[in-house]
Design a protein around this motif. Sequence first.
Motif, mmCIF file in Angstrom:
data_model
loop_
_atom_site.group_PDB
_atom_site.id
_atom_site.type_symbol
_atom_site.label_atom_id
_atom_site.label_comp_id
_atom_site.label_asym_id
_atom_site.label_seq_id
_atom_site.Cartn_x
_atom_site.Cartn_y
_atom_site.Cartn_z
ATOM 1 N N ARG A 239 32.615 9.689 57.834
ATOM 2 C CA ARG A 239 32.555 11.039 58.740
ATOM 3 C C ARG A 239 33.718 10.642 59.888
ATOM 4 N NH1 ARG A 239 26.344 11.540 59.869
ATOM 5 N NH2 ARG A 239 27.105 13.099 61.460
ATOM 6 N N ASN A 241 36.563 12.082 61.116
ATOM 7 C CA ASN A 241 36.778 13.028 62.187
ATOM 8 C C ASN A 241 35.654 12.859 63.321
ATOM 9 O OD1 ASN A 241 39.063 13.908 61.064
ATOM 10 N ND2 ASN A 241 38.077 15.637 59.893
ATOM 11 N N GLU A 242 34.564 12.912 62.979
ATOM 12 C CA GLU A 242 33.229 12.669 63.803
ATOM 13 C C GLU A 242 33.432 11.413 64.449
ATOM 14 O OE1 GLU A 242 29.355 13.757 62.413
ATOM 15 O OE2 GLU A 242 30.334 14.379 60.739
ATOM 16 N N ALA A 245 36.290 11.639 67.061
ATOM 17 C CA ALA A 245 36.135 12.538 68.157
ATOM 18 C C ALA A 245 35.223 11.782 69.120
ATOM 19 C CB ALA A 245 35.372 13.746 67.675
#
Length: 276
Positions: A239, A241-242, A245
Amino acid sequence: MGTRQFSRSLCLVVCCAATPAATAQAPTVPPARGFILHEQRQVDRFVVQQWASEATPEVSAAGFCECITVVYEGSRRILTLGPDAGITHVESSGKDITGDGRAELVVTTNSGGAHCCESTTIFSVDTAPRVILSLATGNCPGELVDLDNDGVPEFRTCDDRFANALCSFADSPMPTVVLAYDKTTGTYVIATRRYLHAAQVAEASVARALKAIEENPGDVDMLRCSALAPALTLVYAGRVNEGLALFRRLYTRSDAAQVEHRVMELVRTSPLWRAR
């Protein structure tokens, strides 16, 4: 002794003779000149012998020595490991991994010392030993644990490539990695995404990160790696991108973009990471 490669020699000796009866006795023949028998023990259906150098015969309580380890099944020599100037442990997997009805052999080597280096090799043994996992994990120990309760253990470890890369060793994040046995390839493959409850682990890490950030406002290294710990949990679970971020939310200093770039360089070159 601080390389992350499998630094010790690993020699497989496979005899051409037919498999002996289970009651056959393991010979006590020195594997090399100048070595004397230190210990012999039963491990599942195997006999494991540790031979110490006559010149330096001392074996520490942890098992550190200049030794050669030999594994027999009956009178048939299966493996010769070493000579090794560290610590070698040979154990049974306890459960059948490959589906042949027999437990596998698990060989763990450690260079000793405060940091580095551990390696694990798992052999399936029929007419000849077959490697189903061979992994150097550096500062990260590994363990066989049945995470999905299907009777076949997964191999859980961590990735230490961030050790001292962005902050001190003690504060460096070491994201969890899980490998699972794949019947198609007959080997262990990276399966972190499938087995790690990343959101739960990351949530717990976020709480620790926020606490560390609050308590150490002037310690930039601590701030950086406290923020990276939960972010990398998500990244290693696929994951990405999560994870990135989350890192940007927790770490707001001016060098955040450069840190993120360096981190992803390390991630993408890691043999223990898969994007999917």
